[in-house]
Design an enzyme around this catalytic site. Sequence first.
Site, PDB file in Angstrom:
ATOM      1  N   LYS A  90       0.886  -1.114  -0.030  1.00 11.01           N
ATOM      2  CA  LYS A  90       0.170   0.015  -0.068  1.00 11.01           C
ATOM      3  C   LYS A  90       0.945   1.252  -0.015  1.00 11.01           C
ATOM      4  O   LYS A  90       0.467   2.323  -0.414  1.00 11.01           O
ATOM      5  CB  LYS A  90      -0.903   0.126   1.358  1.00 11.01           C
ATOM      6  CG  LYS A  90      -1.908  -1.265   1.268  1.00 11.01           C
ATOM      7  CD  LYS A  90      -3.533  -0.878   1.394  1.00 11.01           C
ATOM      8  CE  LYS A  90      -4.205  -2.101   1.052  1.00 11.01           C
ATOM      9  NZ  LYS A  90      -3.853  -3.595   1.364  1.00 11.01           N
TER      10      LYS A  90
HETATM   11  C1  LIG Z   1      -4.368  -4.632   0.786  1.00 17.52           C
HETATM   12  C2  LIG Z   1      -3.671  -5.900   0.823  1.00 17.52           C
HETATM   13  C3  LIG Z   1      -3.988  -6.714  -0.068  1.00 17.52           C
HETATM   14  C4  LIG Z   1      -5.209  -6.953  -1.264  1.00 17.52           C
HETATM   15  O1  LIG Z   1      -4.927  -5.916  -2.105  1.00 17.52           O
HETATM   16  P1  LIG Z   1      -6.270  -5.274  -2.958  1.00 17.52           P
HETATM   17  O2  LIG Z   1      -5.686  -4.069  -3.814  1.00 17.52           O
HETATM   18  O3  LIG Z   1      -7.379  -4.839  -1.756  1.00 17.52           O
HETATM   19  O4  LIG Z   1      -6.838  -6.366  -3.773  1.00 17.52           O
HETATM   20  C5  LIG Z   1      -2.885  -8.095  -0.240  1.00 17.52           C
HETATM   21  N1  LIG Z   1      -2.091  -8.313   0.590  1.00 17.52           N
HETATM   22  C6  LIG Z   1      -1.685  -7.199   1.339  1.00 17.52           C
HETATM   23  C7  LIG Z   1      -0.528  -7.549   2.243  1.00 17.52           C
HETATM   24  C8  LIG Z   1      -2.454  -6.053   1.661  1.00 17.52           C
HETATM   25  O5  LIG Z   1      -2.208  -5.198   2.601  1.00 17.52           O
END
Ligand SMILES: *Cc1c(COP(=O)(O)O)cnc(C)c1O
Length: 478
Positions: free
Chosen positions: A118
Amino acid sequence: MRYLSTRGGAVVGDALSADFTDILLGGLAADGGLAMPERIPTVDSETLNGWRSLSYASLAFEVLQRFATDIPLHTLQSLIDRSYTAEAFGSPAIAPLATLEPGLHLLKLSEGPTLAFKDMAMQLLGNLFEWVLTERGQVLNILGATSGDTGSAAEYAMRGKRGVRVVMLSPAGRMSPFQTAQMFSLLDDNIVNVAVDGVFDTSQDLVKAVSNDAPFKARWSIGTVNSINWARVVAQVVYYVHGWLRATDGLAVPGPVSFAVPSGNFGNVLAGHIARRMGVPMSRLIVATNENDVLDEFFRTGRYAPRSAARTWQTSSPSMDISKASNFERFVFDLFDGDGAKVAELWRSLDQTGQFDLGGTAAFARAATEFGFVSGRSSHAERLATIRSAFTRYGVAVDPHTADGLNIAERWREAGVPMVVLETAQPAKFAQTMIEALGAEPARPAAHVGIESRAQRYVRMPADLAQLKALIVQRCGR
Ligand SMILES: *Cc1c(COP(=O)(O)O)cnc(C)c1O
């Protein structure tokens, strides 16, 4: 570049189209849909291959300038340069590609300050927000609830930024000591951590209650940074281009690459789809889910049936414990070639019956045949087995989410097509499951050693709306 709503109605106010900066701070489009560019910009293969020698920041500039056409170029360049630094991401590569074995790679997207992917989008978002708020003489108070990943990525992106404040609610005593320390040790004036008695949903309900009070929300300039933010999606497109370039570096004929994506809200894999539409040669886009397999069901059958919170399981890849994939509407909009009326009709039926079914339709067939989408679901036992086998075969510890991606990727490998698995978090964030799989505490990056003993600052609060509002009034004035 103008933006439209996926439901064919107004995107901002009563306007049918808007600029990038108009949708930058917003959530849903005015008609309840999501903002999408009126067309996806394309790049030819000569241009694409010409990007091989660029730094990550320069590559991001090439991609972003095609979507954010109303930001002056020199401004965009400097916002990007400040976001993708070796200091924030641990190395000049920003997102290094690690080769596990010939044809199988790990794209390391979790080298940022909170050790999850993120950060890749959020670090840029912080600088974009600060710039647009300053330009417009506005302030924004971001109110959110988190059980870990998103909240900390938002706080590390917004800390110290002018015009922005973050009030982040979390369930008191329910995050891991590592996650708690990551958030509560931020002492910046514009970061307010609130530990609320109860579970995650208690915090989430309080945030919704504040948001439902429209006058209060407007008076105190309250907004969110959720996964439907379009700028986050565009920032994520960059690492698919980068991943393709690195996986095909040195090949005489750089051909298609497949990407395996641990998925929840569909934000990450949607960015991969946009990258393909821009012209990045791709074979498969692999949607990997955990036991919460709403997306796997859709890509296997055409039926999309989000689940209630009560039917959303708590799993050992918790950031994918999502019952409703908020970015999925953007993909469906594309399946129907931008037919907003059709999307509006589908989402009406979703509201009324809790599902829709595209099985057997030409639109659904495009997902696989034209856009290369395939999927799979991983269980707890498979997750642990994958963590163990990756450790034995490659000497690499992968986190539980990445393990889901790697597990499903194995099923969809094709001879001669490089497979890139997106690493979405570092194992250090999920110590309990790593210990269960490997029998030892995961290694931590040096900057995170001992963070549990740093000074912490937070407000402890019962689940009380009046007290939360009083805190906002006290902390969010100009
Ligand atoms: C947010 C997240 C995901 C999922 O990603 P999306 O964009 O919501 O599909 C997968 N793995 C981790 C570690 C995350 O923080």
